[in-house]
Design a protein around this motif. Structure first.
Motif, PDB file in Angstrom:
ATOM      1  N   SER A 351       0.829  -1.211   0.000  1.00 31.41           N
ATOM      2  CA  SER A 351       0.000   0.000   0.000  1.00 31.41           C
ATOM      3  C   SER A 351       0.865   1.264   0.000  1.00 31.41           C
ATOM      4  O   SER A 351       0.362   2.365  -0.213  1.00 31.41           O
ATOM      5  CB  SER A 351      -0.913   0.015   1.229  1.00 31.41           C
ATOM      6  OG  SER A 351      -0.140  -0.011   2.425  1.00 31.41           O
ATOM      7  N   ALA A 352       2.152   1.090   0.234  1.00 27.81           N
ATOM      8  CA  ALA A 352       3.066   2.239   0.251  1.00 27.81           C
ATOM      9  C   ALA A 352       3.331   2.723  -1.169  1.00 27.81           C
ATOM     10  O   ALA A 352       3.332   1.936  -2.121  1.00 27.81           O
ATOM     11  CB  ALA A 352       4.375   1.853   0.929  1.00 27.81           C
ATOM     12  N   PRO A 353       3.590   4.020  -1.358  1.00 28.92           N
ATOM     13  CA  PRO A 353       3.931   4.526  -2.687  1.00 28.92           C
ATOM     14  C   PRO A 353       5.307   3.999  -3.110  1.00 28.92           C
ATOM     15  O   PRO A 353       6.120   3.612  -2.268  1.00 28.92           O
ATOM     16  CB  PRO A 353       3.946   6.041  -2.501  1.00 28.92           C
ATOM     17  CG  PRO A 353       4.198   6.246  -1.046  1.00 28.92           C
ATOM     18  CD  PRO A 353       3.536   5.095  -0.343  1.00 28.92           C
ATOM     19  N   PRO A 354       5.587   3.979  -4.410  1.00 32.20           N
ATOM     20  CA  PRO A 354       6.877   3.461  -4.888  1.00 32.20           C
ATOM     21  C   PRO A 354       8.085   4.127  -4.227  1.00 32.20           C
ATOM     22  O   PRO A 354       9.086   3.459  -3.961  1.00 32.20           O
ATOM     23  CB  PRO A 354       6.833   3.743  -6.387  1.00 32.20           C
ATOM     24  CG  PRO A 354       5.372   3.728  -6.728  1.00 32.20           C
ATOM     25  CD  PRO A 354       4.694   4.325  -5.526  1.00 32.20           C
ATOM     26  N   ALA A 355       7.992   5.422  -3.959  1.00 29.94           N
ATOM     27  CA  ALA A 355       9.129   6.130  -3.360  1.00 29.94           C
ATOM     28  C   ALA A 355       9.478   5.573  -1.988  1.00 29.94           C
ATOM     29  O   ALA A 355      10.655   5.478  -1.613  1.00 29.94           O
ATOM     30  CB  ALA A 355       8.835   7.626  -3.262  1.00 29.94           C
ATOM     31  N   ALA A 356       8.448   5.191  -1.220  1.00 34.87           N
ATOM     32  CA  ALA A 356       8.696   4.644   0.115  1.00 34.87           C
ATOM     33  C   ALA A 356       9.343   3.267   0.023  1.00 34.87           C
ATOM     34  O   ALA A 356      10.245   2.936   0.793  1.00 34.87           O
ATOM     35  CB  ALA A 356       7.384   4.564   0.897  1.00 34.87           C
ATOM     36  N   LEU A 416      22.014   0.209 -10.987  1.00 35.50           N
ATOM     37  CA  LEU A 416      21.173   1.027 -10.125  1.00 35.50           C
ATOM     38  C   LEU A 416      20.380   1.986 -10.988  1.00 35.50           C
ATOM     39  O   LEU A 416      20.954   2.863 -11.636  1.00 35.50           O
ATOM     40  CB  LEU A 416      22.037   1.809  -9.120  1.00 35.50           C
ATOM     41  CG  LEU A 416      21.304   2.774  -8.188  1.00 35.50           C
ATOM     42  CD1 LEU A 416      20.439   2.007  -7.200  1.00 35.50           C
ATOM     43  CD2 LEU A 416      22.300   3.651  -7.442  1.00 35.50           C
ATOM     44  N   VAL A 417      19.089   1.784 -11.038  1.00 39.09           N
ATOM     45  CA  VAL A 417      18.180   2.724 -11.692  1.00 39.09           C
ATOM     46  C   VAL A 417      17.367   3.333 -10.562  1.00 39.09           C
ATOM     47  O   VAL A 417      16.397   2.732 -10.079  1.00 39.09           O
ATOM     48  CB  VAL A 417      17.273   2.028 -12.725  1.00 39.09           C
ATOM     49  CG1 VAL A 417      16.367   3.066 -13.401  1.00 39.09           C
ATOM     50  CG2 VAL A 417      18.094   1.264 -13.748  1.00 39.09           C
ATOM     51  N   ARG A 418      17.797   4.488 -10.110  1.00 38.15           N
ATOM     52  CA  ARG A 418      17.248   5.053  -8.883  1.00 38.15           C
ATOM     53  C   ARG A 418      15.736   5.211  -8.987  1.00 38.15           C
ATOM     54  O   ARG A 418      15.200   5.718  -9.962  1.00 38.15           O
ATOM     55  CB  ARG A 418      17.923   6.391  -8.579  1.00 38.15           C
ATOM     56  CG  ARG A 418      17.557   6.964  -7.239  1.00 38.15           C
ATOM     57  CD  ARG A 418      18.591   7.941  -6.698  1.00 38.15           C
ATOM     58  NE  ARG A 418      19.689   7.231  -6.023  1.00 38.15           N
ATOM     59  CZ  ARG A 418      20.927   7.178  -6.486  1.00 38.15           C
ATOM     60  NH1 ARG A 418      21.231   7.756  -7.628  1.00 38.15           N
ATOM     61  NH2 ARG A 418      21.862   6.551  -5.809  1.00 38.15           N
ATOM     62  N   GLY A 419      15.064   4.727  -7.949  1.00 34.37           N
ATOM     63  CA  GLY A 419      13.612   4.771  -7.896  1.00 34.37           C
ATOM     64  C   GLY A 419      12.943   3.572  -8.522  1.00 34.37           C
ATOM     65  O   GLY A 419      11.720   3.416  -8.415  1.00 34.37           O
ATOM     66  N   GLU A 420      13.745   2.694  -9.183  1.00 33.62           N
ATOM     67  CA  GLU A 420      13.141   1.569  -9.893  1.00 33.62           C
ATOM     68  C   GLU A 420      13.792   0.222  -9.580  1.00 33.62           C
ATOM     69  O   GLU A 420      13.105  -0.717  -9.192  1.00 33.62           O
ATOM     70  CB  GLU A 420      13.212   1.805 -11.411  1.00 33.62           C
ATOM     71  CG  GLU A 420      12.456   3.013 -11.885  1.00 33.62           C
ATOM     72  CD  GLU A 420      12.575   3.205 -13.386  1.00 33.62           C
ATOM     73  OE1 GLU A 420      12.962   2.236 -14.090  1.00 33.62           O
ATOM     74  OE2 GLU A 420      12.304   4.321 -13.868  1.00 33.62           O
ATOM     75  N   LYS A 421      15.117   0.126  -9.764  1.00 34.88           N
ATOM     76  CA  LYS A 421      15.734  -1.205  -9.704  1.00 34.88           C
ATOM     77  C   LYS A 421      17.140  -1.148  -9.124  1.00 34.88           C
ATOM     78  O   LYS A 421      17.920  -0.266  -9.428  1.00 34.88           O
ATOM     79  CB  LYS A 421      15.790  -1.817 -11.113  1.00 34.88           C
ATOM     80  CG  LYS A 421      16.406  -3.212 -11.159  1.00 34.88           C
ATOM     81  CD  LYS A 421      16.253  -3.839 -12.540  1.00 34.88           C
ATOM     82  CE  LYS A 421      17.074  -3.126 -13.583  1.00 34.88           C
ATOM     83  NZ  LYS A 421      17.017  -3.819 -14.901  1.00 34.88           N
ATOM     84  N   LEU A 422      17.439  -2.163  -8.297  1.00 30.60           N
ATOM     85  CA  LEU A 422      18.776  -2.362  -7.746  1.00 30.60           C
ATOM     86  C   LEU A 422      19.187  -3.804  -8.026  1.00 30.60           C
ATOM     87  O   LEU A 422      18.479  -4.735  -7.639  1.00 30.60           O
ATOM     88  CB  LEU A 422      18.773  -2.115  -6.234  1.00 30.60           C
ATOM     89  CG  LEU A 422      20.037  -2.534  -5.466  1.00 30.60           C
ATOM     90  CD1 LEU A 422      21.230  -1.693  -5.901  1.00 30.60           C
ATOM     91  CD2 LEU A 422      19.810  -2.418  -3.959  1.00 30.60           C
ATOM     92  N   ARG A 423      20.309  -3.971  -8.727  1.00 34.24           N
ATOM     93  CA  ARG A 423      20.804  -5.323  -8.978  1.00 34.24           C
ATOM     94  C   ARG A 423      22.173  -5.477  -8.341  1.00 34.24           C
ATOM     95  O   ARG A 423      23.080  -4.678  -8.584  1.00 34.24           O
ATOM     96  CB  ARG A 423      20.900  -5.630 -10.470  1.00 34.24           C
ATOM     97  CG  ARG A 423      21.262  -7.106 -10.722  1.00 34.24           C
ATOM     98  CD  ARG A 423      21.088  -7.500 -12.181  1.00 34.24           C
ATOM     99  NE  ARG A 423      22.113  -6.935 -13.023  1.00 34.24           N
ATOM    100  CZ  ARG A 423      21.892  -6.416 -14.239  1.00 34.24           C
ATOM    101  NH1 ARG A 423      20.658  -6.370 -14.724  1.00 34.24           N
ATOM    102  NH2 ARG A 423      22.880  -5.936 -14.959  1.00 34.24           N
ATOM    103  N   SER A 447       2.019   0.205  -4.917  1.00 32.70           N
ATOM    104  CA  SER A 447       3.195  -0.275  -5.626  1.00 32.70           C
ATOM    105  C   SER A 447       3.300  -1.789  -5.527  1.00 32.70           C
ATOM    106  O   SER A 447       2.660  -2.422  -4.680  1.00 32.70           O
ATOM    107  CB  SER A 447       4.470   0.370  -5.055  1.00 32.70           C
ATOM    108  OG  SER A 447       4.582   0.068  -3.675  1.00 32.70           O
ATOM    109  N   GLU A 448       4.101  -2.342  -6.422  1.00 31.73           N
ATOM    110  CA  GLU A 448       4.415  -3.772  -6.363  1.00 31.73           C
ATOM    111  C   GLU A 448       5.922  -3.930  -6.209  1.00 31.73           C
ATOM    112  O   GLU A 448       6.703  -3.407  -7.000  1.00 31.73           O
ATOM    113  CB  GLU A 448       3.952  -4.492  -7.624  1.00 31.73           C
ATOM    114  CG  GLU A 448       4.228  -6.007  -7.561  1.00 31.73           C
ATOM    115  CD  GLU A 448       3.791  -6.749  -8.812  1.00 31.73           C
ATOM    116  OE1 GLU A 448       2.753  -7.444  -8.737  1.00 31.73           O
ATOM    117  OE2 GLU A 448       4.468  -6.613  -9.846  1.00 31.73           O
TER     118      GLU A 448
END
Length: 495
Positions: A351-356, A416-423, A447-448
């Motif tokens: 239920s949290a927004p993607p930024a959180a 690192l795609v900030r706000g989206e993905k960390l590998r 968010s998922e």
């Protein structure tokens, strides 16, 4: 690249390393024109000065790449030296120095600046230190005027030498140690090393010589640990010098007690087998001391501790990725058909927004932990240490921000795609290659969270390893995904 107020072009090698990264930021702050050459430009994508320098992709072992890198350059900083000592190490380092020196000479570079190590004369040096001396001698004989600074133990937040002192002092109230802890050492603060490196730009043209640099504080290694304890507010430490601990045994000991892996601990320890103090102070006749004077050892420790407590570690020894654990980037999914691959995938709606959710993802590891079974993660780190790996104690450079290419416990940030993905790419000892990918996508007003572990086994051992850890993954990865989303939801709630 931003406009520069200085017409001269400066080339920095080793810009992804501990000293090189800090030097570049200061050159940029002075308005210098800077070019850096790196094998993987992605490692510099997130550094603050990335858009203010010219970045060339190239390998120092590639003569044509170095010829291109040296074109138009007036000063070249040679700050590359692997922490190795194995077979072929010296020849490889000498070959790289020769390639760079030849390229600099052909391009008309006016000065090379090198950072080597303090060492006594007339004694048998370790492989690592002997190689550093040989590189300096090769640059001095190159025909390009060279200033070769020689420094001892460098004290600063994130330096390997400081981390070794810090952890040995904090973990062991009474430390049985090799007899070399009684050798005399002249440490130097990283800020003073940078002062001299920057000052080299103002030295007279044609100067071709070595300069010893130090703090003026001459201590034993035992004294350094005791003074660290005092600066850190720890009870007094007792150091017992024993004649039975060989460098190899000491390397294993340092590997277990500190974040420094055995591959790096060995050359560090071997360089401590002899006194390392300045034999001359001729640099004072060419360059003034830093404002306020040279930094004493205790003050250097205090500054390093303050930087760490404030989460301001600019660069770290772990960021250089000089360990023998480098793997290829994760192949894209369509290519997996040619590999045996094991995966563990999890998805949780939050239920949290993607930024959180992203804030929790980017803050993972180090003191913040991995959101599942801390004992299991710690045990895996210790097993890796016992195997001579990096272990879990490298921690984080910054408490909440990551950069591509930097170390994170026993992982390395590969993408690192900030706000989206960390590998993350695994750097622990494994019979195969492993990655952990964490990402978040918007889902309406929520968010998922997506989590994927990927393992490419190597031979039968790799397959058996995956089967052995599979039951633990089922618990650890499931709780990790669940706890990350819950942490994001708690953080997103109004105060």
């Amino acid at each position: 690249m931003v406009h520069s107020e200085h017409p001269e072009l400066i080339l920095v090698t080793g810009a992804t390393g501990y000293i090189g990264g800090r030097l570049v930021s200061r050159l940029v702050a002075e308005g210098r024109r800077v070019r850096v050459v790196v094998r993987n430009p992605d490692k510099l994508r997130d550094v603050p000065w990335a858009d203010e320098v010219e970045v060339l992709e190239g390998d120092l072992q590639d003569a044509s790449a170095m010829e291109k890198a040296c074109r138009g350059v007036t000063t070249l900083y040679y700050l590359v030296h692997s922490m190795g000592s194995g077979r072929g190490f010296e020849k490889r380092e000498a070959r790289i120095a020769a390639i760079v020196a030849d390229a600099a000479a052909a391009a008309g570079v006016r000065r090379i600046v090198y950072l080597g190590g303090l060492h006594p004369q007339g004694v048998k040096l370790s492989t690592h230190m002997r190689s550093r001396v040989a590189v300096g001698e090769a640059l001095l004989a190159s025909g390009v005027p060279t200033v070769a600074f020689q420094a001892g133990v460098v004290i600063g937040s994130g330096s390997a030498s400081f981390e070794m002192i810090r952890h040995l002092s904090e973990v062991l109230p009474v430390m049985p140690a090799p007899k070399w802890v009684l050798n005399r050492i002249e440490p130097i603060a990283v800020r003073d090393v940078l002062h001299y490196l920057l000052g080299a730009l103002d030295l007279p043209e044609g100067l071709n010589r070595t300069f010893d640099i130090g703090s003026g504080d001459v201590l034993t290694y035992a004294d350094m640990m005791k003074r660290y304890a005092a600066a850190a507010g720890l009870p007094g430490r007792t150091v017992l010098a024993l004649p039975v601990l060989t460098p190899r045994l000491a390397g294993h000991w340092v590997n277990l007690v500190t974040p420094i892996p055995r591959a790096m601990a060995m050359p560090l320890i071997e360089s401590l087998q002899h006194d390392a103090i300045t034999a001359e102070n001729d640099i004072s006749g060419y360059l003034p001391e830093p404002v306020g004077g040279l930094t004493g050892y205790s003050r250097a420790v205090e500054l390093a501790l303050n930087k760490m407590s404030n989460g301001e570690v600019e660069t770290s020894w772990a960021g250089a990725s000089q360990l023998d654990t480098v793997a290829d980037p994760l192949p894209s999914d369509p290519q997996w058909s040619g590999h045996t691959v094991y995966k563990d995938e999890r998805r949780y709606r939050s239920s949290a927004p993607p930024a959180a959710v992203w804030s929790v993802i980017e803050g993972i590891g180090g003191e913040n932990g991995w959101y599942s079974w801390p004992v299991a993660w710690a045990a895996r780190g210790w097993l890796d240490k016992l195997a001579g790996g990096v272990g879990l104690r490298r921690g984080r450079r910054h408490s909440s921000e990551l950069m591509a290419g930097e170390a994170l416990d026993f992982w390395r940030v590969e993408e690192l795609v900030r706000g989206e993905k960390l590998r993350l790419r695994a750097e622990m000892k494994l019979p195969g290659r492993a990655w952990l990918e964490l990402s978040v996508v918007p889902d309406g007003g929520a968010s998922e969270y997506r989590q994927r572990a990927v393992f490419f086994p190597r031979g039968l051992a790799g397959r058996l390893y995956w089967l052995a850890v599979l039951p633990f993954h089922g618990v650890i990865f499931a709780s990790m995904a669940r706890n990350i989303t819950r942490a994001a939801e708690r953080a997103a709630q109004p105060a």
